[in-house]
Design an enzyme around this catalytic site. Sequence first.
Site, PDB file in Angstrom:
ATOM      1  N   THR A  57      19.528  14.377  99.079  1.00 24.49           N
ATOM      2  CA  THR A  57      18.853  15.617  99.450  1.00 24.49           C
ATOM      3  C   THR A  57      17.351  15.502  99.247  1.00 24.49           C
ATOM      4  O   THR A  57      16.572  16.202  99.897  1.00 24.49           O
ATOM      5  CB  THR A  57      19.422  16.787  98.633  1.00 24.49           C
ATOM      6  OG1 THR A  57      20.836  16.804  98.766  1.00 24.49           O
ATOM      7  CG2 THR A  57      18.866  18.116  99.096  1.00 24.49           C
ATOM      8  N   TYR A 145      27.737   7.498  91.363  1.00 17.28           N
ATOM      9  CA  TYR A 145      27.821   8.427  92.496  1.00 17.28           C
ATOM     10  C   TYR A 145      28.857   7.886  93.466  1.00 17.28           C
ATOM     11  O   TYR A 145      28.640   6.876  94.129  1.00 17.28           O
ATOM     12  CB  TYR A 145      26.446   8.539  93.150  1.00 17.28           C
ATOM     13  CG  TYR A 145      26.294   9.572  94.230  1.00 17.28           C
ATOM     14  CD1 TYR A 145      27.299  10.488  94.531  1.00 17.28           C
ATOM     15  CD2 TYR A 145      25.118   9.649  94.966  1.00 17.28           C
ATOM     16  CE1 TYR A 145      27.137  11.440  95.532  1.00 17.28           C
ATOM     17  CE2 TYR A 145      24.938  10.593  95.972  1.00 17.28           C
ATOM     18  CZ  TYR A 145      25.957  11.479  96.246  1.00 17.28           C
ATOM     19  OH  TYR A 145      25.789  12.419  97.241  1.00 17.28           O
ATOM     20  N   LYS A 173      29.062  11.600  89.604  1.00 16.80           N
ATOM     21  CA  LYS A 173      28.882  12.634  90.619  1.00 16.80           C
ATOM     22  C   LYS A 173      29.932  12.367  91.677  1.00 16.80           C
ATOM     23  O   LYS A 173      29.933  11.310  92.318  1.00 16.80           O
ATOM     24  CB  LYS A 173      27.476  12.597  91.222  1.00 16.80           C
ATOM     25  CG  LYS A 173      27.277  13.651  92.319  1.00 16.80           C
ATOM     26  CD  LYS A 173      25.923  13.532  92.993  1.00 16.80           C
ATOM     27  CE  LYS A 173      25.805  14.532  94.141  1.00 16.80           C
ATOM     28  NZ  LYS A 173      24.534  14.386  94.894  1.00 16.80           N
ATOM     29  N   VAL A 213      26.391  18.964  90.669  1.00 16.39           N
ATOM     30  CA  VAL A 213      25.107  18.583  91.249  1.00 16.39           C
ATOM     31  C   VAL A 213      25.094  19.224  92.628  1.00 16.39           C
ATOM     32  O   VAL A 213      25.765  18.760  93.545  1.00 16.39           O
ATOM     33  CB  VAL A 213      24.945  17.055  91.349  1.00 16.39           C
ATOM     34  CG1 VAL A 213      23.625  16.714  92.028  1.00 16.39           C
ATOM     35  CG2 VAL A 213      25.010  16.408  89.969  1.00 16.39           C
TER      36      VAL A 213
END
Length: 303
Positions: A57, A145, A173, A213
Amino acid sequence: MTNPRDTARPPRPFGRVLCAMVTPFTDAGALDLDGARRLAAHLVARGCDGLVLNGTTGESPTTSDTEKAELIAAVRQAVGARVPLVAGVGTADTRHTVELTLAAEKAGADGVLLVSPYYSRPPQDALEAHFLEVAEASGLPVMLYDIPGRTGTRIEPETLVRLAAHPRIVAVKDCSYDLLGVQKVLARTDLAYYAGCDEHILALYALGAAGCVSTVANVVPARVAAILDAFDAGDTARAAALQLRAVPLIEAMTAAGLPGTVTAKALLAGAGLPAGPLRAPLRPAGREEADRLRAVYEEFVAG
């Protein structure tokens, strides 16, 4: 053997409500450090107790190594030592990832977000070796992640269980869309799980995750925090109602054809908050898309 989940919710090494923060740019396309400071302070004041910088992002594929370090240092200056900063450092190259990890540590990050190397699709033994090499390279704790939809490679549950033995690999995540696999890891390790998909915030939290998150938190940080606040207060019905109430906005921002970076920046700009343009190949939302997104957002915040 005592299950690590039997006694209490696991530690939250990076906070509970983390925002996957956009990276503001100036109208000319340069890094907007003043805007980043203001946006970070705004998010923290409204419920985020941790920030992820230089993630997807945050347009990490199109920011330079120098810009990544400058962003971390600027946000650290804005929020002080009280707010954990997790820096995205994942690349397709182990050597480069180690370099970014060391630079993030020097710039003031509290941890690193480490995505699987993408495109080359390493097998699990190579993937495990990559993560261990990066974890050994610095003193920072690591959040793995797992997002196979972008990387092409799943971090398999058995691999996560083995990696959990490393003292600096402390969190995940999760964007795996594999609820069974997540539960298998939760049941066998003390890894702190963070929902990386906004539609899974409450579901994973109810299973013992540490938090989230969130991309949506860029624009409604207090509403994201309220979901977990309600659950922590024992009002699970309200937590469920708040999660379901957010579904149209979650869908509009993350599952309606535009990347979350694009939708978050469109809404932030409309609210007068720092955002700025996107870097190519991303392009801003078109007028019709932006109007539709704004309508969903306004209906949500009015409710």
